[in-house]
Design a protein around this motif. Sequence first.
Motif, PDB file in Angstrom:
ATOM      1  N   PRO A  26       0.832  -1.207   0.000  1.00 25.82           N
ATOM      2  CA  PRO A  26       0.000   0.000   0.000  1.00 25.82           C
ATOM      3  C   PRO A  26       0.863   1.252   0.000  1.00 25.82           C
ATOM      4  CG  PRO A  26      -0.673  -1.498   1.751  1.00 25.82           C
ATOM      5  CD  PRO A  26       0.572  -2.064   1.128  1.00 25.82           C
ATOM      6  N   ALA A  29       0.441   3.716   3.440  1.00 32.21           N
ATOM      7  CA  ALA A  29       0.382   3.036   4.721  1.00 32.21           C
ATOM      8  C   ALA A  29       0.627   3.979   5.890  1.00 32.21           C
ATOM      9  CB  ALA A  29       1.382   1.890   4.752  1.00 32.21           C
ATOM     10  N   GLY A  48     -10.952   0.546   2.998  1.00 33.14           N
ATOM     11  CA  GLY A  48      -9.650   0.769   2.380  1.00 33.14           C
ATOM     12  C   GLY A  48      -9.376   2.199   1.962  1.00 33.14           C
ATOM     13  N   ALA A  53      -5.592   5.545  11.132  1.00 29.26           N
ATOM     14  CA  ALA A  53      -6.201   4.693  12.140  1.00 29.26           C
ATOM     15  C   ALA A  53      -6.865   5.493  13.237  1.00 29.26           C
ATOM     16  CB  ALA A  53      -5.126   3.813  12.763  1.00 29.26           C
ATOM     17  N   THR A  58      -8.001  -0.939  12.286  1.00 27.18           N
ATOM     18  CA  THR A  58      -7.255  -0.131  11.328  1.00 27.18           C
ATOM     19  C   THR A  58      -5.833   0.004  11.841  1.00 27.18           C
ATOM     20  OG1 THR A  58      -7.719   2.015  12.343  1.00 27.18           O
ATOM     21  CG2 THR A  58      -9.300   1.234  10.716  1.00 27.18           C
ATOM     22  N   THR A  59      -4.895   0.128  10.960  1.00 24.33           N
ATOM     23  CA  THR A  59      -3.523   0.384  11.366  1.00 24.33           C
ATOM     24  C   THR A  59      -3.046   1.710  10.822  1.00 24.33           C
ATOM     25  OG1 THR A  59      -2.700  -0.874   9.486  1.00 24.33           O
ATOM     26  CG2 THR A  59      -2.847  -2.021  11.600  1.00 24.33           C
ATOM     27  N   CYS A  60      -3.511   2.087   9.681  1.00 24.22           N
ATOM     28  CA  CYS A  60      -3.191   3.403   9.153  1.00 24.22           C
ATOM     29  C   CYS A  60      -3.942   3.626   7.848  1.00 24.22           C
ATOM     30  CB  CYS A  60      -1.692   3.592   8.988  1.00 24.22           C
ATOM     31  SG  CYS A  60      -1.245   5.243   9.554  1.00 24.22           S
ATOM     32  N   THR A  63      -6.552   1.250   5.496  1.00 31.02           N
ATOM     33  CA  THR A  63      -6.726  -0.053   6.133  1.00 31.02           C
ATOM     34  C   THR A  63      -8.091  -0.270   6.775  1.00 31.02           C
ATOM     35  OG1 THR A  63      -5.744   0.701   8.203  1.00 31.02           O
ATOM     36  CG2 THR A  63      -4.248  -0.281   6.585  1.00 31.02           C
ATOM     37  N   SER A  65     -11.427  -1.767   7.416  1.00 27.84           N
ATOM     38  CA  SER A  65     -11.866  -3.093   6.980  1.00 27.84           C
ATOM     39  C   SER A  65     -13.326  -3.135   6.561  1.00 27.84           C
ATOM     40  CB  SER A  65     -11.598  -4.120   8.082  1.00 27.84           C
ATOM     41  OG  SER A  65     -12.283  -3.759   9.259  1.00 27.84           O
TER      42      SER A  65
END
Length: 98
Positions: A26, A29, A48, A53, A58-60, A63, A65
């Motif tokens: 990605p 990211a 996406g 986040a 989510t991470t960043c 992300t 979902s």
Amino acid sequence: MNSRNIFANATIAGSLAAALAMIAAPASAAPKPPQPTMDKCYGIALKGDNDCAAGAGTTCAGTASADYQGNAWKYVAKGTCDTIKTPKGMGSLEPIKS
């Protein structure tokens, strides 16, 4: 094929594989940089397509979902977040508890 050619071909193949892996990762990211003229608006990003986040799931950037995930935010023009309507309600300046 001699051992020198095998080594050169393996090196080229490894370099190509590494380059392709970097392209496939990605591109966004990391969190988007702060935007002084924008607000972080929770619950409006599509799957996406979040800017960063806000909690579990989510991470960043990029992300989220699920569509309209309450803990994922996206930058919007200041003062417009709570006027953005989604199938799950309105945008929020604070994370939305699910």
